[in-house]
Design an enzyme around this catalytic site. Structure first.
Site, short mmCIF file in Angstrom:
data_model
loop_
_atom_site.label_atom_id
_atom_site.label_comp_id
_atom_site.label_asym_id
_atom_site.label_seq_id
_atom_site.Cartn_x
_atom_site.Cartn_y
_atom_site.Cartn_z
N ASN A 210 0.91 -1.14 0.09
CA ASN A 210 0.02 0.04 -0.04
C ASN A 210 0.96 1.37 -0.08
O ASN A 210 1.78 1.14 0.60
CB ASN A 210 -0.98 0.22 1.29
CG ASN A 210 -2.05 -0.92 1.13
OD1 ASN A 210 -2.15 -1.52 0.16
ND2 ASN A 210 -2.53 -1.21 2.40
N ASP A 279 -4.28 -5.81 2.65
CA ASP A 279 -5.34 -6.72 3.01
C ASP A 279 -5.19 -8.18 2.64
O ASP A 279 -5.72 -9.05 3.29
CB ASP A 279 -6.59 -6.21 2.45
CG ASP A 279 -7.08 -4.82 2.83
OD1 ASP A 279 -6.98 -4.59 4.22
OD2 ASP A 279 -7.26 -4.06 2.10
N LYS A 289 13.44 -15.88 -7.99
CA LYS A 289 12.88 -14.77 -8.73
C LYS A 289 12.23 -15.39 -9.99
O LYS A 289 12.95 -16.27 -10.78
CB LYS A 289 14.06 -13.91 -9.32
CG LYS A 289 13.68 -12.58 -10.16
CD LYS A 289 14.65 -11.91 -10.84
CE LYS A 289 14.36 -10.61 -11.70
NZ LYS A 289 15.55 -10.02 -12.20
N PRO A 308 -4.22 -11.14 8.44
CA PRO A 308 -4.95 -10.90 9.87
C PRO A 308 -5.17 -9.42 10.01
O PRO A 308 -4.76 -8.57 9.64
CB PRO A 308 -4.00 -11.39 10.94
CG PRO A 308 -2.59 -11.20 10.35
CD PRO A 308 -2.66 -11.49 8.90
N ASP A 309 -6.36 -9.13 10.58
CA ASP A 309 -7.21 -7.77 10.81
C ASP A 309 -6.36 -7.50 12.36
O ASP A 309 -6.92 -7.83 13.37
CB ASP A 309 -8.61 -7.87 11.11
CG ASP A 309 -9.10 -6.53 11.01
OD1 ASP A 309 -8.59 -5.54 11.68
OD2 ASP A 309 -9.99 -6.44 10.42
N ILE A 310 -5.37 -6.70 12.34
CA ILE A 310 -4.53 -6.26 13.54
C ILE A 310 -5.58 -5.58 14.33
O ILE A 310 -5.74 -5.87 15.66
CB ILE A 310 -3.32 -5.59 13.19
CG1 ILE A 310 -2.39 -6.24 12.38
CG2 ILE A 310 -2.66 -4.86 14.43
CD1 ILE A 310 -1.36 -5.39 11.69
N LYS A 340 -16.85 1.76 9.11
CA LYS A 340 -15.42 0.66 9.75
C LYS A 340 -15.26 0.69 11.20
O LYS A 340 -15.02 -0.22 11.87
CB LYS A 340 -14.46 1.27 9.01
CG LYS A 340 -12.78 0.60 9.65
CD LYS A 340 -11.75 0.98 8.67
CE LYS A 340 -10.36 0.34 9.06
NZ LYS A 340 -9.39 1.00 8.10
N LYS A 344 -15.27 -2.38 13.41
CA LYS A 344 -13.91 -3.08 14.29
C LYS A 344 -14.17 -3.08 15.80
O LYS A 344 -13.75 -3.47 16.66
CB LYS A 344 -12.68 -2.08 13.99
CG LYS A 344 -12.53 -2.02 12.65
CD LYS A 344 -11.62 -2.91 12.11
CE LYS A 344 -11.17 -2.78 10.70
NZ LYS A 344 -10.36 -3.95 10.00
#
Length: 398
Positions: A210, A279, A289, A308-310, A340, A344
């Site tokens: 990202n 994600d 390579k 994983p969703d920290i 969101k 969460k």
């Protein structure tokens, strides 16, 4: 913004080769808006001249207790009156001993004893002098007396030896001085943050990631430390230096970040998830390579698995920390950010529009909580971080 605007600092120099670095410190302090009155011991004048200090500070330099330029001939009294702080850098072994025992045999030591403002000292000495039991007793006494000690650092010394005792660098002194004057609403709190991007390997030389410079997360780590917290920063790859006084844990992937955060989350009071976490990761990443075929045929097919969703995992911890999330959106900020936050199950989420803040030095933050949304003024990222930390501090459970 000048962090030392309208601050008057009495800067004391004692004898030591590190005096040459104080020229840079004076320049940086005046750039930050400080008025700097320099006081030197006779020993300090053997290493750098009062003329240099006067040229850089733009103000008279004082050495003698009997300086008649002060109308009442009492510079040891008048110089500290109206000062916001006295900063002694470098502070020699001898001068620290004087302070610990209340001795006042020259202008600098006398005004420190007669001061009506905070005192900060920056030790600078040989490693054996710093390790000497008498010096350690004196340092402990200064702390007990409410005097702040900045440093020392470890490394190469002018004598050719290596170890603890060298003066911290001018930019570090400046950062500590600025932090000293910041409010301390998080005093005694332990804060854990994430920052930067994560990177997910495709093969040993290619990754997906990202976009994130890490500037907001690093600014928040600095602001939390300035606010008095003990700060740990788990960071993906960035080009930024570690914030002064912050414990930095560098990671690469989202799974590494998750592991580092979960290992520490139960020991902290506040978790701020700023990182732009990927994600997904590549399930079929190649061990070697991947070679491009002639004509571009046979492009690899990547298979993805969710990371994983920290933030959600920390928020689910029983007895875990108070959690703050971040959301960078490209549209429908209010709708997506509140969704969101609820998904969460966290009390506060900070949102912004990615195209406005990506890679920029300024930011515009909007806070989302149970009461709705609250926009903060557009500001530089450090100023915005300080404002956000103040907002968080008012919401933290007592």
């Amino acid at each position: 913004m000048q962090d030392l605007a309208q601050k008057r600092i009495v800067l004391g120099l004692t004898g030591g080769v590190a005096c040459y670095k104080i020229a840079e410190l004076v320049r940086r302090m005046t750039e930050q808006g400080a008025t700097v009155d320099v006081v030197m011991t006779e020993a300090a004048t053997q290493f750098i001249t009062p003329v240099t200090m006067q040229a850089l500070s733009g103000r008279p330099v004082f050495v003698s207790t009997w300086d008649a330029r002060i109308a009442n001939n009492m510079p040891h009294i008048d110089l500290s009156r109206g000062a916001d702080a006295i900063l002694v850098a470098p502070a020699s072994t001898d001068f620290m001993a004087k302070l610990a025992h209340g001795m006042a045999d020259d202008l600098l030591s006398t005004l420190c004893v007669a001061r009506a403002c905070p005192l900060l000292v920056v030790p600078a000495m040989n490693r054996e002098m710093w390790a000497n039991p008498a010096t350690q007793r004196n340092a402990a006494q200064l702390v007990e007396d409410g005097i702040a000690i900045l440093g020392p650092a470890a490394g190469d010394q002018a004598c050719g030896e290596i170890g603890d005792g060298r003066m911290i660098e001018p930019h570090e002194i400046l950062a500590d001085l600025i932090a000293f004057f910041q409010p301390k609403p998080l005093a005694g709190k332990r804060v854990l943050l994430t920052a930067g991007p994560t990177v997910e390997p495709i093969d040993p030389v290619r990754v997906i990631s990202n976009r994130s410079s890490g500037k907001t997360g690093y600014a928040l780590a600095r602001a939390a430390r300035e606010a008095g917290a003990q700060v740990t920063l788990v960071s993906g790859p960035t080009s930024l230096p570690a914030p002064r006084g912050v414990d930095l844990y560098p990671v690469q992937t989202a799974r590494q970040m998750h592991q580092a955060v979960m290992a520490q989350a139960r020991q902290v009071d506040l978790f701020i998830a700023v990182a732009a976490v990927a994600d997904w990761h590549v399930r079929n990443a190649a061990a070697q390579k991947m070679k491009k075929t002639e004509g571009g045929a046979g492009a690899p097919v990547l298979e993805f698995e969710p990371n994983p969703d920290i933030l959600a995992d920390v928020a689910r911890l029983e007895g875990g920390p108070w959690c703050v999330g971040f959301a960078a959106e490209t549209e429908n900020l209010s709708e997506y950010a509140q969704a969101k936050r609820k998904r969460k199950n966290i009390p506060l989420l900070v949102g912004n529009l990615a195209h406005e803040v990506m890679d920029a030095d300024d930011t515009r933050l909007v806070l989302f909580d149970e009461q709705g949304e609250h926009a903060l003024p557009a500001a530089g990222k450090l100023d915005a971080a300080r404002r956000l930390i103040a907002e968080i501090a008012t919401r933290l459970p007592r």
